[in-house]
Structure formats: C-alpha cells, structure tokens
Design a protein around this motif. Structure first.
Motif, PDB file in Angstrom:
ATOM      1  N   PHE A  57       1.032  -1.002  -0.090  1.00 16.43           N
ATOM      2  CA  PHE A  57       0.202  -0.018  -0.082  1.00 16.43           C
ATOM      3  C   PHE A  57       0.848   1.230   0.511  1.00 16.43           C
ATOM      4  N   GLY A  58       0.223   2.228  -0.735  1.00 20.91           N
ATOM      5  CA  GLY A  58       1.201   3.504  -0.720  1.00 20.91           C
ATOM      6  C   GLY A  58       0.662   4.622  -1.489  1.00 20.91           C
ATOM      7  N   TRP A  59       0.201   5.575  -0.915  1.00 18.61           N
ATOM      8  CA  TRP A  59      -0.819   6.868  -0.762  1.00 18.61           C
ATOM      9  C   TRP A  59      -0.230   8.551  -0.179  1.00 18.61           C
ATOM     10  N   GLN A  60       0.926   8.844  -1.277  1.00 17.32           N
ATOM     11  CA  GLN A  60       1.152  10.450  -1.059  1.00 17.32           C
ATOM     12  C   GLN A  60       0.509  11.655  -2.359  1.00 17.32           C
ATOM     13  N   LEU A  65      -0.177  18.697  -8.817  1.00 18.48           N
ATOM     14  CA  LEU A  65       0.692  18.035  -9.753  1.00 18.48           C
ATOM     15  C   LEU A  65       0.857  18.328 -10.950  1.00 18.48           C
ATOM     16  N   PRO A  66       1.435  18.592 -11.968  1.00 20.96           N
ATOM     17  CA  PRO A  66       0.746  18.510 -13.296  1.00 20.96           C
ATOM     18  C   PRO A  66       1.044  16.832 -13.644  1.00 20.96           C
ATOM     19  N   GLY A  67       0.100  17.137 -15.365  1.00 24.23           N
ATOM     20  CA  GLY A  67      -0.816  15.510 -15.909  1.00 24.23           C
ATOM     21  C   GLY A  67      -2.096  15.529 -15.498  1.00 24.23           C
ATOM     22  N   ARG A  68      -2.100  14.427 -16.681  1.00 22.16           N
ATOM     23  CA  ARG A  68      -3.009  13.820 -16.299  1.00 22.16           C
ATOM     24  C   ARG A  68      -3.107  13.056 -15.433  1.00 22.16           C
ATOM     25  N   GLU A  86       3.761  11.527 -14.576  1.00 19.21           N
ATOM     26  CA  GLU A  86       4.276  10.805 -14.523  1.00 19.21           C
ATOM     27  C   GLU A  86       4.358  10.362 -13.430  1.00 19.21           C
ATOM     28  N   GLN A  87       4.201  11.660 -12.312  1.00 17.78           N
ATOM     29  CA  GLN A  87       4.540  10.504 -10.830  1.00 17.78           C
ATOM     30  C   GLN A  87       3.276   9.802 -10.474  1.00 17.78           C
ATOM     31  N   ARG A  88       3.884   8.663 -10.030  1.00 15.88           N
ATOM     32  CA  ARG A  88       3.076   7.894  -9.025  1.00 15.88           C
ATOM     33  C   ARG A  88       2.573   8.400  -7.313  1.00 15.88           C
TER      34      ARG A  88
END
Length: 249
Positions: A57-60, A65-68, A86-88
């Motif tokens: 699990f991970g959430w941040q 943040l830019p992008g779709r 492109e940022q997870r």
C-alpha cells in the motif's frame, strides 16, 4: 586477586557480558531486517488474506502535480497504480477476474460513481437458515427465502459491468470481473477520480511514459448494459459463440 574483589567485580562482568550479547543480537537483527522490493516489482499475490503485506500500500497524493490523472490496473501483477502525469501518487493490491476474459484489457473512463453500490450477486437465505449463492437476473427466491445483495462500496464503473470497488482480497484473481481493492486504496481513488477519469487495464508490460502519451480519445466510455445478455446492449455478446461475459462483482 582476592576473593572479595572478584565478588564485587562480578556484577560488572555480568553487565558487560549482557551488553555484548545485546550488541551482537542488534547487529544480527540489523542484518536480517526485511527490505521491500521496489514498488515496480511488488505484486498483489500473497499467502495469507487475513494479513495483507503493509508494503503493498502507498498513498501520497498532491493535487498540484501537473499532468493527467490516470489509474493503471496491472492484471499480471494484481496491482493498481495512480499517477498524476508521470508521478506515481498511490498503489495497492487488487483482485481481478478469475477468468482471463472476465476483466478485459483496454483504455476506459469512469462513467458512473456510487459510494454505496449493491451487486446483483448475493445470497439467498431460507427460513431455516440455509443459504445459496445466486444472481437476481438469473435466479429467483423460493418460498420463504430472502435475498441479500453483495455490498460493493466506492463503485466506479469503467467497462459495462466491470468497475472498481472495495472488496475481498484473497491474494489472487478471484472476482467475477470487477477490480476489487482494499478500502484504504479505493476510498482514496474515489475521492479524487471524477467521472471521465482515464483508466488503463493492462495485461501486457507498460511504462507510464507510454500510457500518458496515449491521446484522450483513445479512452472510451462504456455504459452499463440495459439488459443482461442482450446482444444489442451488451458489447461482450457481439460474438455469441464466445463464453458469456460474467456479471461484475
């Protein structure tokens, strides 16, 4: 050394010995500390469904943040990933369809959202307590039976009967077609994903750079079939020779 001196120095010897043992144990513990593999190498397969590994699990998230905003469901890895550009920003384990055809791959959009959703699948219970699984669209309650539908919280429809929702995670593909997730993952997704959000369901290798370059019009909206098994409304029945597409759960 006199016996008295040895006696008084004995506690010091014991203390030093204990510290040496503790230090040795500490060094050994440091050497065997578990280090989770990189996120890209983790999978949603695990042995004990009652204890899902914490490192899956991970959430941040950061809405700035830019992008779709893109949700990626990786069927071979049984994982879901959430990206802004492109940022997870999040990831978690899933359970997709137990049949290879149950959760079709493709590029979709969230068409409907329902915080409290109920499935057509559920349990028929008789007056004497006996139970049987069933589907309201194909099964009917007998005299004295009542039907309890399966709860599907945080439901987000993406492909006809297929949706993302909270559900049981056994550690392998087990659903009728929907993409089950843990509450901590799907709740976060539900809060940030609006109708129209892009969802890529993948059964082949991918990179986020490639997926984010796919044009918006490649992500399609698929409405819920009006009638189960109706060839005019159910895209899965275009070829009647194929196995019928299971109802989601």
């Amino acid at each position: 050394m006199r016996a008295e001196e040895k006696f008084w120095k004995l506690p010091a010897y014991i203390f030093c010995g204990c510290m040496s043992v503790l230090f040795s144990c500490s060094r050994e513990c440091e050497e065997v500390v578990f280090v989770p593999p990189p996120v890209e190498q983790r999978t949603g397969y695990f042995d004990d469904a009652s204890v899902i590994p914490y490192y899956l699990f991970g959430w941040q998230d950061d809405a700035m943040l830019p992008g779709r905003l893109l949700i990626v469901v990786d069927k071979p890895k049984q994982m879901v990933y959430v990206y802004r550009g492109e940022q997870r920003v999040g990831f978690g384990p899933i359970s997709s369809g137990k049949s290879s055809k149950a959760t079709p791959a493709g590029y979709f959009r969230i068409t409907t959202k329902q915080r409290k959703h109920k499935s057509f699948y559920g349990t028929f219970t008789s007056s004497d307590g006996r139970t049987r699984s069933g589907d309201l669209r194909r099964d009917k309650a007998t005299a004295g039976e009542h039907f309890s539908p399966t709860e599907m919280p945080y439901f987000m429809r993406i492909n006809g009967r297929v949706g993302l929702h909270q559900g049981y995670l056994p550690g392998y593909p087990a659903s009728h077609g929907c993409i089950r997730m843990h509450e901590k993952t799907v709740k976060n997704i539900f809060e940030i994903a609006k109708k129209g959000t892009c969802v890529a369901v993948m059964d082949t290798p991918w990179t986020i750079q490639e997926l984010q370059q796919i044009e918006d019009d490649k992500f399609i909206s698929v409405a819920e079939p009006k009638k189960f098994g109706d060839a005019d409304t159910d895209p899965q029945f275009k070829n009647k020779d194929k196995e019928p597409f299971p109802i989601s759960q």
